[in-house]
Design an enzyme around this catalytic site. Structure first.
Site, PDB file in Angstrom:
ATOM      1  CG  ASP A 128      -1.991  -1.067   1.157  1.00 46.21           C
ATOM      2  OD1 ASP A 128      -2.437  -1.380   0.041  1.00 46.21           O
ATOM      3  OD2 ASP A 128      -2.394  -1.570   2.211  1.00 46.21           O
ATOM      4  CG  ASP A 164      -6.579  -1.016  -1.421  1.00 50.67           C
ATOM      5  OD1 ASP A 164      -6.715  -2.238  -1.647  1.00 50.67           O
ATOM      6  OD2 ASP A 164      -5.683  -0.562  -0.673  1.00 50.67           O
TER       7      ASP A 164
END
Length: 148
Positions: free
Chosen positions: A111, A131
């Site tokens: 991430d 995401d």
């Protein structure tokens, strides 16, 4: 319509995997730096679970669950005729493929995007393009069902 959907899947998954690769190579784990006048942060973190590290103590369960859900979304994609629903599933599948690849290859999801916020808990959450794509896909699927 199918060409557009497959392009969405390919672009989302390839772009997100490329970004993850760049982050892994260029930014040290745990490091971050601000962009957009400090409103957005590029950081390098690993997530062994799902959203908000849910299931991080059970990475194999998360990996297999992700695989099953991705296969099911592909099944739904093949059955749906509604344009909004098909495009939304394309975004879902593109993000899911990228994150599933990470879970299988790296054993964690990379991430790299965070936001400045008044709420510290939100500021600590880090996302990736996959995401955002999954989130957009969910919104689109919900809208398509509301439209029915």
């Amino acid at each position: 319509m199918l060409v557009v959907c497959f392009l969405i899947i390919i672009v989302v998954s390839v772009f997100d995997l490329w970004m993850k690769s760049r982050v892994e190579k260029k930014i040290k784990y745990g490091e971050e730096f601000p962009i957009q006048q400090g409103r957005i942060f590029v950081r390098h973190v690993h997530n062994e679970g799902m959203a908000l590290n849910l299931g991080d103590k059970y990475p194999n369960v998360v990996k297999w669950l992700s695989l099953i859900v991705t296969i099911y979304m592909c099944y739904l994609f093949g059955r749906k005729k509604n344009g909004l629903e098909k495009i939304s599933l394309s975004f879902l599948i593109g993000g899911a493929i990228s994150n599933l690849y990470d879970r299988i290859k790296r054993k964690y999801v990379v991430d790299y995007i965070g936001f400045q916020s008044k709420w510290k808990k939100f500021e600590n959450i880090t996302f990736n393009i996959g995401d955002f794509s999954i989130f957009a896909g969910v919104i689109g699927v919900v809208l398509s069902y509301m439209k029915k």
